[in-house]
Design an enzyme around this catalytic site. Structure first.
Site, mmCIF file in Angstrom:
data_model
loop_
_atom_site.group_PDB
_atom_site.id
_atom_site.type_symbol
_atom_site.label_atom_id
_atom_site.label_comp_id
_atom_site.label_asym_id
_atom_site.label_seq_id
_atom_site.Cartn_x
_atom_site.Cartn_y
_atom_site.Cartn_z
ATOM 1 N N GLY A 141 1.059 -1.226 -0.030
ATOM 2 C CA GLY A 141 0.015 -0.004 0.109
ATOM 3 C C GLY A 141 1.096 1.156 0.060
ATOM 4 N N SER A 142 0.074 2.307 0.292
ATOM 5 C CA SER A 142 1.027 3.713 0.006
ATOM 6 C C SER A 142 1.998 3.948 1.028
ATOM 7 C CB SER A 142 -0.011 4.951 -0.381
ATOM 8 O OG SER A 142 -0.778 5.296 1.074
ATOM 9 N N VAL A 143 1.396 3.564 2.406
ATOM 10 C CA VAL A 143 2.380 3.824 3.563
ATOM 11 C C VAL A 143 3.495 2.519 3.490
ATOM 12 C CG1 VAL A 143 2.564 3.751 6.129
ATOM 13 C CG2 VAL A 143 0.947 5.087 4.923
ATOM 14 N N CYS A 180 -1.590 11.110 11.234
ATOM 15 C CA CYS A 180 -0.721 11.912 10.608
ATOM 16 C C CYS A 180 -1.067 13.544 10.536
ATOM 17 C CB CYS A 180 -0.417 11.617 8.913
ATOM 18 S SG CYS A 180 -2.166 11.456 8.111
ATOM 19 N N HIS A 214 0.494 17.768 5.248
ATOM 20 C CA HIS A 214 -0.694 18.236 5.858
ATOM 21 C C HIS A 214 -0.443 19.545 6.619
ATOM 22 C CE1 HIS A 214 -2.617 14.564 5.299
ATOM 23 N NE2 HIS A 214 -2.510 14.069 6.288
ATOM 24 N N THR A 262 3.261 11.161 4.836
ATOM 25 C CA THR A 262 3.473 9.744 4.813
ATOM 26 C C THR A 262 5.198 9.508 5.312
ATOM 27 O OG1 THR A 262 4.245 10.025 2.563
ATOM 28 C CG2 THR A 262 1.735 9.331 2.978
#
Lengths: 352, 352, 352, 352
Positions: C14-16, C150, C243, C329
């Site tokens: 996955g992305s993480v 996050c 963020h 991330t």
């Protein structure tokens, strides 16, 4: 008592299904009596099951309708608009056709069949006549009529005007396509913010072939594709609605950009398709500014049903370069299907 | 004591100027000794006058430099990198050339001159030899060497590999270009969010001509453009950095996509250009995924100096379709100029 | 022979998970020996099963690894990095902890447990001591250490500096969060182009609570949340990474913006966390420009591990207004977990 | 013969000026008889001088009008809509007011004057009465009436409903503002693609003050601001049209979210403002979905004149959290000015 034709929308909760519901709101000829969905949501109210993603509210009558399973048994109307994915369409649309429903379909499943028209009222209303052969051969009392892939739509309208006037030899087409063409949720935001995706599965094949069928001719019981060739590159860009296509065109009889622009601007739909509720007037809007068409500014031209052409200019290899734009979920999908149905209603082939 | 070549960056505060400053930070051959700007800001510190728009901080040494006027009198280094706009370049660059500065220019002002090379070290390092004629004819002790328009760069690298192996006949090129190519502030956000602009002033003309000059040959004291033709459509999309070009190519000697991909992947820069600090290794990265290159993922390939090619496949009209991508402000602008200067340093034509 | 600590990455595709693989490439302390995935892809090579969405290529060693099932039986390393979704983490992470693995987790599943620390090395390395109680109570030989949500990460680092110097009373926090925070495919492009989504499921609750736990204190065998209150609004915007949080802060002992900015800029991580490979130096970068931080320009500050603060100014209702930014991330997920593991390695609590 | 009130649009070529022209097309009360511009373009046709950036074509009558200089001498209508920038407005608007024109202005130049109302028909139509004092004091026969900053507009409508029902104490407001709020060309695309800018010059001051004046009361010959306080953070995001504001509100008399939502949904404009052509009905649309309002979906609610509120929920520090949205160039600018003029026409204060 309503004298409108009762219609079903198949797969009404997706992005094209929603456009059907929106565009059929207060339609002068059709009245939605059935909305269908996949098993997961049948039995629920449309208002609950559908995550509405269009600006403006869902029509109240739709919100209150109970979703039916996508089966001919439960939704046997004389006319149905299909927003089914290709695989599901392959099985389900013939069921409806057999049960007497004329299916106006967005799916690609049957576009290749020589007795199934890819109908574009401004371009080839005559190809609707193949329905008779389709019914006889297949033993259907309804039928299947498709509309083209959303990228092919606008460019085919423009090519038709040029084909009539000058004949076509070769066409290069490079598209920059909107997100809504991939459905919902469709494209991941991570794939398109600050990005372009130079590939759309199956799209180039469709763009290289469908316009030739639409611009082809009816010979006996088959539609014979037109005799010119297309090379396509298809790309996805960060645009909500509206497909743009860069075209370089080799004509059979050379023309100047001015002549081409005039022919495009003056193009008229065949008689049968002219005064229908969804017919764009004019069919093609030719813009003269150097930097148009643009998706955000031009997508709602003619209520989203017009084909917009701009930058008509000489091509150093072929004859003419130009940019063609049309709204992919209105002209290129739901609106196109509804326009087809309006034509078929006028031709009195619905609901025999 | 530094033995690096002292250089000036002309028009150092703009978006390409900033890339020069960033890429020249700790460069092994060059040392920035002068940053110039328009009259409005000369006399100020670069750190104050420049609204830095690149990720990462401005190098400390640059922040402390005082901006000079863009005049040969004040900034007469043996080598200068020019990020001047075309009009200003027309007047100013020859002044520097006359004063003994070799100007590596991003401007289009002199690209059309038959004795000014558009240099691409991987492609045409031999064209640097025209400098001698340029100096003699014009009475300059410095000179002007340009790099190509940012859209032409990547496609010319790829075309070179195919030209060497198969010969070129005709090329269709449709670009989707990044925002940074228009400078800063450049494109209005209102013009590009949820939009595409199918027009960039003057760009199609450059893309149809510059690759032919770069792929041409030196005959006597002139560069003669290569004998093939290009048709270009250029578009602006909502991408920060990196220009993508869809190409359809007619070869003189037909090749399969597999052969073309192999030739591209194995392409080597001419000897003279190979081991320079900015030389990408490999020159061309051929990606095999169906959906690459993509700007966000591929822009920094080879530190932004590589040409990335993908989707090499057959073309129904010509021979080969493919997508070429390169970073427009690195490979296509500042990085390209620096690479040119590295080549010229090796060829010992700087600072006579 | 490598003396690095062998580690597993749980849910590596996955992305993480991809960020873990990217950041663990050539890590000085850890060596990836196992990559796990869901059943659907185990047995395949990582290079085949994983649709890599980060700029830059997947590390070669990772591409060649065969994906294992996410089970303690097959991947029992002393240390594991977990990118599991919350539900899966609930069951799987204790299995690993029981089998002797110290799990550094991104999942929210155990953050609420009073004996599970939410660790932020710059802020609360002392809370790592709770691990002993956790092991004793639960009969584990490994353990679970989480990193925060996050969005909470950056603001907690900034709040820590202010808490130490002035004490905290009340905090308003409004976030504008990046797309990568929602995983891949995550947010539909149709939901975010030309749009903002003013809601992220479960996020406001986390942002209102996690910082209080991280800024709390160890009392006996439990972590007691700090005594101040937070009100949060969380929004999704069309940004790839990073963020941003707007904060209005009421301090226990009033301070001027200048004092606050100085305290932030001078903040030092506790001794134990200072010289670790992933430690950002400085911990907090205070920007003085009126319009920073900005995601595109500031996301890679300190290799994506720094907290960036800007616009420190007076608040008409509370004391201080400011904007906090950090990479979601990297600092807020994979990089944060790795930094935690580096701390735990120094504290010698891995692999007993 | 038309009995409509003849009006001028001052600065008609900019982005707000274009909205005026668009919204005044076929207006039942007003007829545009003069379009003015800066010296550079006066004498040209509007259709030539104006780079139209709104979807849909420029009205034909406007395209044919010749641009006048922005001077009372040449454009002395009883009513004028001003889209002038603040600095120009400072000088020019009083000239018109002196010459007998009632100026409905978008500029901030006179909003601070105690005898100039910031008018919001749904909120404070009574403040129009100050015009009499303004005329007397200043010796004007026309006058100046402003509308508020585009971010203040929607939140003030929502705050008015709560003020009436529960009283206001303190308000936190964090905006995410659209690009069109910055005019055209306005924000550079390079500053906003994949980015957020946490700063808009002068905006926070306006948002912290204007709502208090609009919600204030008429005492003698002055408008006295309401007695509550606002803290604002203002941000620019990649959205074309529509400003979103996250609010946390402390009420004088506590209310539950349900009570607040009911009061908002039932809010009615004062009698005088209710049945005007531009009046939104309802004034406030309260959405119940967890993730609304959203700019792309909700911007055209009530033809862009409604205030949309969503996510009304408890606030852990104050009483109520909610999200307010309204269209910045329609409700917050041109549409708001026109609505003001409709009110003033009904009150019979135009054209004495």
């Amino acid at each position: 008592m309503s004298t409108k034709i009762p219609v079903a929308v198949l797969a009404a909760t997706g992005s094209v299904g929603q456009r059907f519901v929106q565009l059929l709101d207060r339609h002068p000829l059709f009245e939605v009596v059935a909305l269908t969905a996949s098993d997961r949501t049948t039995g629920q109210k449309y208002g609950q099951a559908c995550h509405w993603i269009l600006p403006g509210d869902m029509p109240g009558w739709a919100a209150e309708m109970t979703l039916l399973p996508t089966e001919a048994a439960s939704a046997a109307t004389p006319l149905a608009f299909s927003a089914l994915p290709a695989e599901a369409a392959l099985e389900i649309e013939p069921e409806f056709a057999r049960a007497g429903t004329l299916v106006c379909s967005n799916a690609s499943a049957y576009r290749n069949e020589p007795d199934v028209p890819i109908l574009l009222p401004e371009v080839n209303p005559d190809q609707a006549a193949i329905l008779e052969a389709q019914r006889r051969r297949r033993g259907w009392t309804g039928g299947i009529v498709t509309n083209s892939n959303c990228t092919s739509t606008g460019m085919t309208v423009a090519l038709k005007a040029l084909q009539d006037a000058f004949g076509l030899r070769r066409v290069f087409a490079v598209s920059m396509q909107a997100l809504s063409g991939a459905g919902y949720p469709g494209v991941s935001a991570l794939d398109i913010v600050d990005n372009v995706i130079p590939w759309i599965r199956g799209e180039e094949e469709k763009v290289e072939w469908e316009p030739r069928k639409m611009l082809g001719s009816l010979r006996g019981e088959e539609i014979v594709p037109a005799d010119f060739r297309i090379s396509a590159h298809t790309n996805r860009v960060a645009v909500v609605d509206g497909h743009m296509v860069c075209l370089s065109i080799e004509l059979a009889n050379p023309a100047t950009p001015e002549e081409a622009a005039r022919v495009l601007a003056e193009y008229q739909a065949p008689e049968a398709a002219r005064d229908l509720p969804s017919a764009p007037r004019p069919v093609i809007v030719v813009r003269r500014e150097p930097d148009r068409p643009q998706p955000r500014l031009d997508r709602m031209t003619g209520n989203g049903m017009a084909t917009v052409v701009g930058r008509v200019r000489p091509d150093p290899l072929f004859d003419i370069k130009m940019v063609v734009f049309s709204h992919n979920t209105i002209r290129g999908a739901a609106g196109g299907s509804i326009y087809n149905a309006e034509l078929l209603a006028r031709l009195k082939v619905i609901g025999r």
